[in-house]
Structures are given as C-alpha cells and as structure tokens.
Design an enzyme around this catalytic site. Structure first.
Site, mmCIF file in Angstrom:
data_model
loop_
_atom_site.group_PDB
_atom_site.id
_atom_site.type_symbol
_atom_site.label_atom_id
_atom_site.label_comp_id
_atom_site.label_asym_id
_atom_site.label_seq_id
_atom_site.Cartn_x
_atom_site.Cartn_y
_atom_site.Cartn_z
ATOM 1 N N SER A 262 0.686 -1.200 0.078
ATOM 2 C CA SER A 262 -0.054 -0.030 -0.014
ATOM 3 C C SER A 262 0.820 1.237 -0.216
ATOM 4 O O SER A 262 2.119 1.207 0.382
ATOM 5 C CB SER A 262 -0.832 0.144 1.168
ATOM 6 N N LYS A 263 -0.022 2.245 -0.239
ATOM 7 C CA LYS A 263 0.925 3.739 -0.223
ATOM 8 C C LYS A 263 0.433 4.527 0.929
ATOM 9 O O LYS A 263 1.137 5.655 1.080
ATOM 10 C CB LYS A 263 0.881 4.395 -1.577
ATOM 11 N N ARG A 264 -0.200 3.888 1.851
ATOM 12 C CA ARG A 264 -0.644 4.451 3.105
ATOM 13 C C ARG A 264 0.597 4.713 3.885
ATOM 14 O O ARG A 264 1.523 3.755 4.388
ATOM 15 C CB ARG A 264 -1.556 3.763 3.867
#
Ligand code: GLU
Length: 497
Positions: A262-264
């Site tokens: 994820s890019k979170r």
C-alpha cells in the site's frame, strides 16, 4: 567480473517520506557499490513541482541519516541545512535546470526532439478520442511536422510549448537487465515523450539520463515500475551518443497476499518503522533478505550489512517480488534487540520510557529493560504492560489475588506471612532477581507452603496483572520498599472486600 569503476545512485523524489520500497533500492544500490569498491551517491529528483512539499527534502535526508547510510556524494544535512558533498553536484535536480536546457537544445538541433505547441485542451480531446476508439494513449505527433517558420512564429509570439522526444518507427529497443535478463520493446509502442515541460522543468526521463551520464553512473538500480521507461532512456543515450549504463530493475515489495504494497504512509514510511522501534540493522537485514537469498536452500536469516556486502550477488535478486512479511520483521528485530547489552538497549528504550515517566532514573530504566528484553519485538513495546514497574499506583480487583481453589481469607493470611518475611530480608538479598527467588523459594519449602498459594498472590500484589514477569523480577525492579507497600496494600484490599 565488473572492471570499470562502479558508481550507483539512489534517486528518490521528495514525496514527504521514505517508502520501504525506496529503502530496498537504496540498500541494494549501496551494497552493490560497496562490494565492488565503488561509490554510492544520492540524488534528489524534484522536478515535479506540483508534488513538492515544504521540508520534504530535509525529512528525506534525515531519514536516510537515521538509517545509518553514508553516501560518497550527494546533498547532506548539516545543522538543518542542505550542503553538497562531491564534485558532480548539484545533486538536487531543481538546481540543475540550465544543464537540462542545454541538452534538450542539443536534441532539437540534432533532430531528435521537437517543439510541441498543442494546448492541454487539444491533448484532452485527443485522449478522449483515443479512449473511445480503444487506442493506447499516445501523442498524435501533430507538431512533429511543423515547418521551421511555423515554429519560429510560435516562439516569437510566446506560445507556450513543451519539447518532445522523436521516437523512431519500427525499431526494436533491446537491453540486458541484470536481474530480469534480455528485454525488448517495439518503438511503435512508445509515446513521443515530453522531455521539457512548459514551466521549463525537465521531465524525469530527460533529467535521469542527463544526470546518470554526467554523474558517471555505471549501474542504474531502480524499481521495476520504471522498466517500461527504459527504452526511452536507451534511445536518449543513443541520441546523445553516450555510453549506456547497466540496468537492474528490482521487483517491487508485495503484501503477503502478493498484492502491491500500500501507499498509506503509516504502513510503509521508513520513519514510522524507526519511530515504533524497529532497529536500523534489523530493517536492513529484513529488506535485504526478503529480496535476495544467498543460494537455494540457504536458511541463514541474520545478515549484518558487512555480511551482505561480502555475500550479495545481484543476479540472485528476486524476479517476482519480495513479500513484506511483518512477522518476519518482528522476528529479526527481536533478534537484534536480544543481542544488545542492557546498557545499549536502555539507551535506545529511554525515549519511550520517558513518554510514560519523564523523570525515570537510569537505574530503574535499566532494570525494566533487563526483564523485558527477551519479550520485546520492537522498542515501543517497552511501554506495554510495564506501567506497574514504572509508576507507583496500580489498581486491580482483589479477587485476582486468589490462587485457584484458595480463598480470600487464606490469601490474606499468606500475604501476611510473606510481608513479614520480606520485611526481614536484607538489602543485599535484593541485588538480583535470582538471589531473591532463591531466598523466597527456600522459605516456602522450609515451611511447607504451596508454591502457587504464595507466589500467585505475591505476583498479583506487585503487578496487578493476570500475566506479568515473575514476582522476583518485579520485586527486584521496584525495590524492597515498594514491594512491602504493595503487599500491604493487597492485604488491606482483601480486608475491605
Ligand atoms: N525519482 C525516481 C523515483 O523516485 C527514481 C527512478 C530511478 O531511479 O531512475 O522512483
């Protein structure tokens, strides 16, 4: 064997944080340079002004420094200010705009690039049409055929423009990737890439080629999300008549279900991992060994950076993506935590302990760390379930003091005997948890008391917890005075219940 001077680089864009995938690239680019007695440099690719955040460059450099990486060249942070180290600088692309201008003009003069005056509205309409007809999005080359007069007239009247690369028709662009092997692209699939934007900034594609050449990069090691851009770069090398570096495209990190990580920020920012108390050597070990293995069947999991530099083989990097498995990271991290001396670990845990007890003494901190060391997965865990060791007040239900089939009154009686025994102990009996244990156990045996009947209420009286370290470890940490105070508090709790 690689003969020429090896120079690798890590070229992050300042997006506000360092992604673990970026860390992976940095680790391998660094290791590869060092094992070949080469140089490793850092370059900041900040040509996307729209994405720029204030302070992002400094934060990036700080994280790289916190990870312990020292590069031979690049921008470095000194007292909060960015300075340049190395003779190929500046190493920040926004400070190199005149260099890109010069090279893009050279491409125009040699017929490898052209002015494009198409308006954003025209490009939008064109893309809409292509979408409708299920065609891949590609510039339709309208401006490729403008006459010299038309171009001059537009420039004279200051019509905004970009500069595009002329991609040839029907050519095969081939290269050998050090990780993925032979790769070919058909030039008909490649767009006439914008090289210079209307704001005078280069695109990544122009800047990366110019800089890798001028900075004498021998091996371009980067994520395989750039693989499809590589043919454009190869054509640029050809147009400039520059030597082509080696390329190694790393597979991206994956979740355990093999989906893209994820890019979170909270899940992937290196600074957040450091903040939680993952040690830099553990992060390096983890990332390096999920993306690379020494040989098939090799079970070794613990590698220091020096070890990696000795044993790394770029051709054994994962072709299909490394699984970012947090359980494995925890395991590796606890290995490094256990390998520390209590003094070293206390130094690392102190900032966390101070969040709970700002005035904690070195002595108390060392004792807490000594009994928690085996259990810690990451440094911030030091504050989990240790409040009873650090702070004076504890609360619990008196019933918790009662061992199995025992009763409240029996428990009260046992604790009454225990407190007298403890009060009579000498301070020297409190020197180690082990010594204290011997004393108490001998006393229990000599008097034929039940071990559980005595030690369960003792442990709960000292911790207030269902599960905790042993009563001797707790007593050793909190000291005789607090031990007596807590047992007597337990007795009065039982009286009033
Ligand atoms: N600036 C690019 C990025 O952040 C680097 C790509 C490259 O290494 O060529 O992904």
């Amino acid at each position: 064997m690689i003969k020429k001077q090896v120079r690798t680089r890590f070229a992050p864009s300042p997006t506000g944080y360092l992604h673990v995938g970026g860390l992976e690239i940095m680790i391998f680019a660094y290791i590869f340079a060092k094992q070949n007695k080469g140089e490793f440099l850092l370059r900041i690719e900040d040509t996307d002004k729209k994405r720029e955040l204030p302070g992002a460059k400094e934060a990036l450099l700080q994280t790289i420094a916190n990870m312990g990486f020292v590069y031979d060249e690049g921008p470095i942070l000194k007292n909060g200010k960015i300075e340049t180290k190395g003779k190929f600088g500046p190493y920040i692309q926004s400070e190199r705009l005149d260099i890109y201008q010069k090279y893009v003009r050279e491409l125009i003069n040699n017929g490898h690039a052209y002015y494009c005056f198409c308006t954003p509205e025209r490009l939008d309409t064109m893309r809409g049409e292509q979408q409708k007809n299920n065609q891949p999005p590609k510039y339709d080359r309208t401006c490729r055929n403008l006459t010299a007069q038309e171009i001059q007239a537009n420039l004279d009247t200051k019509v905004p423009y970009v500069i595009r690369m002329k991609i040839p028709d029907n050519e095969t662009v081939t290269f050998n990737d050090l990780i993925k092997g032979d790769i070919s692209f058909n030039s008909n699939d490649i767009d006439d890439q914008v090289l210079l934007k209307s704001d005078g900034y280069p695109t990544y594609h122009l800047a990366v080629v110019v800089d890798d050449h001028l900075m004498q990069i021998s091996h371009v090691i980067r994520g395989d999300d750039w693989l499809s851009s590589t043919p454009k770069h190869l054509l640029l090398y050809k147009y400039f008549d520059w030597k082509i570096p080696y390329f190694a495209h790393l597979s991206l990190l994956l979740n355990t279900d093999r989906t893209k990580l994820s890019k979170r920020k909270g899940d992937v920012a290196v600074e957040d991992f450091l903040q939680k108390g993952y040690l830099k050597e553990a992060l390096i070990n983890f990332i390096a060994t999920i993306g690379w293995n020494e040989e098939a069947g090799n079970e070794q999991e613990i590698y220091s950076l020096e070890d990696l530099i000795k044993k790394f083989d770029i051709t054994r990097l994962s072709k299909s993506g490394a699984i970012f498995n947090l359980e494995k990271l925890d395991w590796i991290n606890s290995h490094y935590i256990r390998a520390k001396t209590v003094k070293e670990l206390t130094g690392l845990c102190l900032p966390y302990l101070k969040q709970v007890k700002p005035d904690i003494t070195q002595n108390l901190a060392e004792k807490v760390v000594a009994i928690e060391q085996e259990r810690l997965k990451k440094l911030e865990d030091i504050n989990q379930n240790t409040n009873f060791l650090i702070n004076d007040e504890i609360t619990y239900q008196p019933e918790l003091l009662v061992w199995k089939k025992s009763t409240l009154s029996q428990t009260k009686e046992n604790l009454g005997k225990l407190i007298i025994f403890i009060q009579d102990l000498k301070n020297s009996d409190y020197k180690t948890a082990k010594g204290l244990e011997e004393k108490v156990i001998t006393w229990i045996k000599e008097n034929n008391y039940g071990v559980g009947d005595m030690l369960w209420p003792m442990r709960v009286a000292l911790s207030g917890q269902q599960n905790s370290p042993s009563p001797f470890e707790i007593a050793w940490v909190i000291g005789k005075e607090t031990t007596v105070k807590r047992i007597s508090m337990a007795i009065s709790n039982l009286k009033s219940s």
